[in-house]
Every structure is written in C-alpha cells, then in structure tokens.
Design a protein around this motif. Structure first.
Motif, mmCIF file in Angstrom:
data_model
loop_
_atom_site.group_PDB
_atom_site.id
_atom_site.type_symbol
_atom_site.label_atom_id
_atom_site.label_comp_id
_atom_site.label_asym_id
_atom_site.label_seq_id
_atom_site.Cartn_x
_atom_site.Cartn_y
_atom_site.Cartn_z
ATOM 1 N N PRO A 7 7.193 -43.556 0.291
ATOM 2 C CA PRO A 7 6.237 -44.515 0.302
ATOM 3 C C PRO A 7 6.108 -45.322 1.468
ATOM 4 N N PRO A 8 4.841 -45.901 1.661
ATOM 5 C CA PRO A 8 4.654 -46.673 2.843
ATOM 6 C C PRO A 8 5.609 -47.628 2.846
ATOM 7 N N ILE A 9 6.237 -48.107 4.154
ATOM 8 C CA ILE A 9 7.153 -48.889 4.182
ATOM 9 C C ILE A 9 6.377 -50.427 4.883
ATOM 10 N N VAL A 10 6.523 -51.517 4.158
ATOM 11 C CA VAL A 10 5.742 -52.838 4.253
ATOM 12 C C VAL A 10 6.604 -53.753 4.484
ATOM 13 N N ASP A 11 6.393 -55.042 4.773
ATOM 14 C CA ASP A 11 6.931 -56.437 4.452
ATOM 15 C C ASP A 11 7.121 -56.841 3.244
#
Length: 229
Positions: A7-11
């Motif tokens: 999955p995308p890595i976000v804050d």
C-alpha cells in the motif's frame, strides 16, 4: 520477505483521514446488518413435518433435537457416499465451532445434520475433530426439504419449537454462510485479503485461483482430529 505489492506509505495524519473515511462505510454496514437482523426477527415461519433423524443413540424426532431449548440452528453438511474426505468447505466451516455452550444463555442449540449414514458420519466427526453434535438424515427427507439434498448442497437453517411443533424461521446457503464464520472476517482485515482472483484488489496484489488457499479436509483432520480416528 519483501514484495512490490505494498500500500502507499503516508504520514500518520493522512492515514487517519483515510481510515476515518472507511469507518463511515463500516459503521453504515453495521447499522444495515442491525436492520437486516431486525427484519429477520419479523419473518413469518412455516410448520415442519414430524421428521425422525438418526443420532448417536438411535432415532430421534426433530423436536427432540432441541433439547431443553426452543431455538435450533442446523448446519447441513455436504456428504458424498464412499468418500474418505468430505467437503473441505463444510469441514473447515464447522471446525471453527468448538465452544457453543454460550448459546444456552440465548435458549438455543447448534447441531450438524448430514446425509451420510450415522456410523460413517460420527467416524468422520472424530476424524476431523468436530465438536458439535451430529445427526443423520440418510433415512429422512429432512435434508432435501431444507435445501441440502443428497450428494449436493449445504445450508444453514433456523428452527423454533413450540411444544412438540417445529417451525422453520430462516435459511441461507452459499456465501450467505460467510457472516457466520470468523475465518473470512479475519482474513478480510488483512492488506492482501483472501488473495483470490475474483476479489477487487489493487494491481500487483497476490491473487490465486479461488479455493486454492483453503485447507483440505485432510489438513483439518491433521490439525484438530482425534489420533487414530
């Protein structure tokens, strides 16, 4: 183990916003399930004939299977004559139910019926480590009448007893049984889900043919069955 299917890595704040948006849908689904259950409680019912099934101790009337409870959940387990290992889906589904005493607090009981002869059915129960009480409908039309005919079909039916009279109140089969399982709800929480080809997953997610990750009946017997059964 590393993989490109991530999955995308976000804050953390961005992740929380996405989770909160999903939570709106999850809560709506919960409220819808509550509404469905309320409608289920208002379903009419149909009177059943006075069937006789076979239990571990011999013939038993359908009304007697309830024991002291007025409510009964019946799982119709698929059975194929002459097969050493019966339906892996049914075997896996019912292997989840090891502690059912809590139903006594709700005036209910949960049992299995199958088209197999009672001696063979009980031997299979021990082989795969099943904990529920089993009954045979081999000499009764009960299985066919509730959506689980010989050689095909599985089903869940719910019954209500008033004295010696039994009524059928609910039925499901196919994927309708998934909500009664804890395996699929747990697997569906995972990032990769069930990993089956039919599922809507992001590009690159691991996917396999449907059923290919399911444990076989032999696997279940090895994990839960009685030694030497």
């Amino acid at each position: 183990m590393t993989t490109s299917a991530l999955p995308p890595i976000v804050d953390a704040a961005s992740w929380r916003r996405e989770l909160d948006a999903l939570r709106v849908r999850e809560k709506a689904a919960t409220r819808e399930l509550d509404a469905i259950a309320a409608q289920r409680r208002r379903l009419p019912m149909v009177e059943m004939p006075d069937y006789t099934l076979e239990g571990e101790e011999g013939p038993v009337r359908l009304a007697e299977i309830f024991g002291d409870a007025p409510q009964l959940i019946v799982y119709s387990h698929m059975w194929f004559e002459g097969e050493e290992w019966q339906c892996p889906g049914c075997t896996g589904f019912t292997s989840q139910y090891t502690r059912l005493e809590f139903l006594e607090n709700y005036d209910a009981r949960f049992v299995i019926v199958t088209q197999g002869p009672i001696d063979e059915a009980l031997a299979y129960k021990r082989r795969v480590g099943n904990k529920m009480t089993w009954y045979s409908t081999a000499n009764s039309s009960f299985g066919a009448d509730v959506g689980a005919p010989p050689g095909a079909g599985f089903a869940v039916n719910v019954f209500l007893r008033d004295g010696d009279t039994v009524y059928r109140t609910w039925h499901t089969d196919g994927r309708g049984t998934e909500q009664l399982s804890h395996t699929f709800p747990l697997i569906d929480l995972l990032p990769y889900g069930r990993q089956e080809e039919w599922q809507d997953s992001p590009a690159g997610w691991p996917q396999s043919p449907t059923y290919s990750r399911w444990g076989s009946s032999k696997d279940i017997a090895a994990a839960y069955g009685e030694p030497g059964a």
